[in-house]
Motif scaffolding. Structure first.
Motif, PDB file in Angstrom:
ATOM      1  N   HIS A 175     -15.886  22.670  24.821  1.00  0.00           N
ATOM      2  CA  HIS A 175     -15.053  21.749  25.599  1.00  0.00           C
ATOM      3  C   HIS A 175     -15.386  20.330  25.160  1.00  0.00           C
ATOM      4  O   HIS A 175     -16.510  19.863  25.361  1.00  0.00           O
ATOM      5  N   LEU A 176     -14.427  19.669  24.554  1.00  0.00           N
ATOM      6  CA  LEU A 176     -14.670  18.381  23.906  1.00  0.00           C
ATOM      7  C   LEU A 176     -14.284  17.196  24.782  1.00  0.00           C
ATOM      8  O   LEU A 176     -13.255  17.209  25.463  1.00  0.00           O
ATOM      9  N   PHE A 177     -15.118  16.167  24.724  1.00  0.00           N
ATOM     10  CA  PHE A 177     -14.897  14.924  25.450  1.00  0.00           C
ATOM     11  C   PHE A 177     -15.132  13.767  24.489  1.00  0.00           C
ATOM     12  O   PHE A 177     -16.106  13.768  23.731  1.00  0.00           O
ATOM     13  N   GLY A 178     -14.233  12.778  24.525  1.00  0.00           N
ATOM     14  CA  GLY A 178     -14.407  11.645  23.623  1.00  0.00           C
ATOM     15  C   GLY A 178     -13.581  10.451  24.036  1.00  0.00           C
ATOM     16  O   GLY A 178     -12.774  10.505  24.972  1.00  0.00           O
ATOM     17  N   ALA A 179     -13.791   9.371  23.312  1.00  0.00           N
ATOM     18  CA  ALA A 179     -13.099   8.117  23.601  1.00  0.00           C
ATOM     19  C   ALA A 179     -11.600   8.265  23.415  1.00  0.00           C
ATOM     20  O   ALA A 179     -11.130   9.032  22.565  1.00  0.00           O
ATOM     21  N   THR A 205     -10.615  16.141  26.010  1.00  0.00           N
ATOM     22  CA  THR A 205     -10.516  15.250  27.164  1.00  0.00           C
ATOM     23  C   THR A 205     -10.856  13.842  26.719  1.00  0.00           C
ATOM     24  O   THR A 205     -11.995  13.567  26.320  1.00  0.00           O
ATOM     25  N   ALA A 206      -9.864  12.957  26.757  1.00  0.00           N
ATOM     26  CA  ALA A 206     -10.037  11.586  26.263  1.00  0.00           C
ATOM     27  C   ALA A 206     -10.023  10.608  27.428  1.00  0.00           C
ATOM     28  O   ALA A 206      -9.286  10.775  28.392  1.00  0.00           O
ATOM     29  N   SER A 207     -10.846   9.566  27.320  1.00  0.00           N
ATOM     30  CA  SER A 207     -10.847   8.532  28.346  1.00  0.00           C
ATOM     31  C   SER A 207     -11.381   7.229  27.767  1.00  0.00           C
ATOM     32  O   SER A 207     -12.277   7.234  26.919  1.00  0.00           O
ATOM     33  N   GLU A 208     -10.793   6.108  28.239  1.00  0.00           N
ATOM     34  CA  GLU A 208     -11.310   4.796  27.891  1.00  0.00           C
ATOM     35  C   GLU A 208     -12.533   4.461  28.743  1.00  0.00           C
ATOM     36  O   GLU A 208     -13.267   3.514  28.446  1.00  0.00           O
ATOM     37  N   ASP A 209     -12.761   5.234  29.795  1.00  0.00           N
ATOM     38  CA  ASP A 209     -13.883   5.013  30.696  1.00  0.00           C
ATOM     39  C   ASP A 209     -15.011   5.968  30.320  1.00  0.00           C
ATOM     40  O   ASP A 209     -14.929   7.176  30.530  1.00  0.00           O
ATOM     41  N   ASP A 210     -16.086   5.425  29.774  1.00  0.00           N
ATOM     42  CA  ASP A 210     -17.195   6.271  29.329  1.00  0.00           C
ATOM     43  C   ASP A 210     -17.851   7.037  30.473  1.00  0.00           C
ATOM     44  O   ASP A 210     -18.438   8.100  30.256  1.00  0.00           O
ATOM     45  N   ASN A 211     -17.755   6.526  31.676  1.00  0.00           N
ATOM     46  CA  ASN A 211     -18.331   7.239  32.815  1.00  0.00           C
ATOM     47  C   ASN A 211     -17.616   8.559  33.078  1.00  0.00           C
ATOM     48  O   ASN A 211     -18.218   9.519  33.546  1.00  0.00           O
ATOM     49  N   VAL A 212     -16.317   8.605  32.783  1.00  0.00           N
ATOM     50  CA  VAL A 212     -15.565   9.850  32.903  1.00  0.00           C
ATOM     51  C   VAL A 212     -16.096  10.874  31.906  1.00  0.00           C
ATOM     52  O   VAL A 212     -16.255  12.065  32.231  1.00  0.00           O
ATOM     53  N   GLY A 216     -17.931  14.469  32.609  1.00  0.00           N
ATOM     54  CA  GLY A 216     -17.430  15.712  32.045  1.00  0.00           C
ATOM     55  C   GLY A 216     -18.503  16.514  31.336  1.00  0.00           C
ATOM     56  O   GLY A 216     -18.635  17.728  31.547  1.00  0.00           O
ATOM     57  N   VAL A 217     -19.284  15.856  30.492  1.00  0.00           N
ATOM     58  CA  VAL A 217     -20.317  16.561  29.732  1.00  0.00           C
ATOM     59  C   VAL A 217     -21.453  17.012  30.645  1.00  0.00           C
ATOM     60  O   VAL A 217     -21.996  18.114  30.490  1.00  0.00           O
ATOM     61  N   SER A 218     -21.813  16.190  31.609  1.00  0.00           N
ATOM     62  CA  SER A 218     -22.964  16.494  32.462  1.00  0.00           C
ATOM     63  C   SER A 218     -22.715  17.661  33.413  1.00  0.00           C
ATOM     64  O   SER A 218     -23.663  18.211  33.975  1.00  0.00           O
ATOM     65  N   THR A 219     -21.458  18.055  33.580  1.00  0.00           N
ATOM     66  CA  THR A 219     -21.138  19.149  34.503  1.00  0.00           C
ATOM     67  C   THR A 219     -20.607  20.392  33.801  1.00  0.00           C
ATOM     68  O   THR A 219     -20.137  21.321  34.454  1.00  0.00           O
ATOM     69  N   ASP A 220     -20.711  20.430  32.462  1.00  0.00           N
ATOM     70  CA  ASP A 220     -20.135  21.541  31.705  1.00  0.00           C
ATOM     71  C   ASP A 220     -21.118  21.983  30.618  1.00  0.00           C
ATOM     72  O   ASP A 220     -21.388  21.248  29.667  1.00  0.00           O
TER      73      ASP A 220
END
Length: 333
Positions: A175-179, A205-212, A216-220
């Motif tokens: 499950h990928l998360f990035g800018a 999962t893309a977001s301009e907000d790094d906290n998002v 995402g990563v911390s719960t998966d």
């Protein structure tokens, strides 16, 4: 990301800028007694800043200190991403753009069409960090080639499971998360890893907000993401950094974790970069903006360290101050 003096990350980060600058003793001017802050009580006006979420913690920390020095100057700092900030900047809608990359040719062309000139100032350094969930016990290190295999456009719909990267890794979905695509972090990561800026698979999962992304990563358990080192350091209790092996580097020493030392000695590569502010020339003709930028440069070393980045060397700070003084002085002629 929100930042204030009481909760600034008491951390350090690091970066090697490829050949352009080299590290010596890091430091800067002490913010106490700086001549740039003595006239603050007489200043009025407003300063509009937007752009990179990565640069935001530094600029917001500077802005908070500046508000105390010049209480009648309203400084607002937005977070629309480097690209989003440049869209406003080249239309003359903001005074300063926070940027985690240099301005693109098309952005510069739009600025020229709108009769907007500007100055680029590097203000600190950052190293991007690839992160996984702490429960991930297998992906302790990855090569640049493996990251490219995951993130390149051709991977979309095909590279979906961990064991497709290494057979011994779990047969579980990645499950990928990035800018977001408006982010300079996205541009830098894709160029460094994929080999082409603004080129990657789209099913993440893309977001301009790094906290998002942190959330995402911390719960998966099966998540993999990337963002600036300062955000990792602030959340390192719920994230794990992945060591990167740059096999294209002839001087490489295997998989290296980001740290002040590894970045300084050049072994953490290729996820390293300078961070910038861009100043609109019309804004730089206003005294409150001149005072703010001088204050920024005077305090960038101390405050960038406090929020998790590594400061420019003292001699480089002086060089940037001289560059800005010449720029601002030239506007008066």
């Amino acid at each position: 990301m929100k930042s204030n003096k009481a909760s600034l990350f008491n951390l350090k980060a690091a970066l090697l800028v490829s050949g352009a600058l080299f590290f010596s003793a890091c430091g800067g001017n002490n913010k106490e007694g700086n001549s740039s802050t003595t006239a603050g009580d007489n200043l009025t006006g407003s300063i509009q800043i937007d752009g990179s979420s990565t640069v935001y913690p530094v600029t917001e920390a500077v802005a908070e200190e500046f508000r105390a020095e010049a209480p009648d100057v309203k400084v607002t700092v937005g977070v629309s991403g480097t690209g989003g900030g440049f869209k406003k900047f080249v239309r003359g809608e903001i005074d300063i753009n926070n940027s985690s990359r240099s301005i693109k040719e098309e952005e510069a062309a739009t600025a020229k069409e709108n009769n907007i000139s500007y100055l680029e100032l590097p203000i600190t350094y950052d190293g991007l960090t690839v992160v996984v969930n702490p429960e991930n016990t297998w992906a302790t290190s990855m090569t640049v080639a493996e990251l490219k295999k995951i993130w390149e456009p051709a991977a979309q719909g095909k590279i979906m499971r961990w064991n497709q990267i290494r057979p011994e890794w779990p047969n579980e979905e990645i499950h990928l998360f990035g800018a977001g695509v408006e982010s300079g972090t996205y541009d830098y990561f894709t160029e460094a890893i994929v080999g082409k800026s603004h080129s990657s698979r789209g099913d993440y999962t893309a977001s301009e907000d790094d906290n998002v992304l942190v959330q995402g990563v911390s719960t998966d358990k099966n998540a993999l993401g990337f963002f600036g080192y300062a955000y990792f350091l602030e959340n390192q209790g719920k994230l794990k950094a992945v060591a990167i092996d740059d096999q294209n580097d002839a001087n490489g020493k295997g998989a290296i974790l980001p740290s002040v030392e590894t970045v300084k000695n050049g072994t953490y590569a290729p996820l390293s970069r300078p961070l910038f502010i861009y100043i609109n020339s019309k804004a730089a003709a206003r005294p409150e903006v001149v005072q703010f930028v001088n204050f920024y440069l005077d305090n960038a070393s101390d405050l960038s360290s406090e929020v998790g980045y590594i400061p420019l060397p003292a001699e480089e700070i002086q060089k940037q101050k001289q560059k800005f003084q010449e720029f601002a002085s030239g506007l008066k002629k």
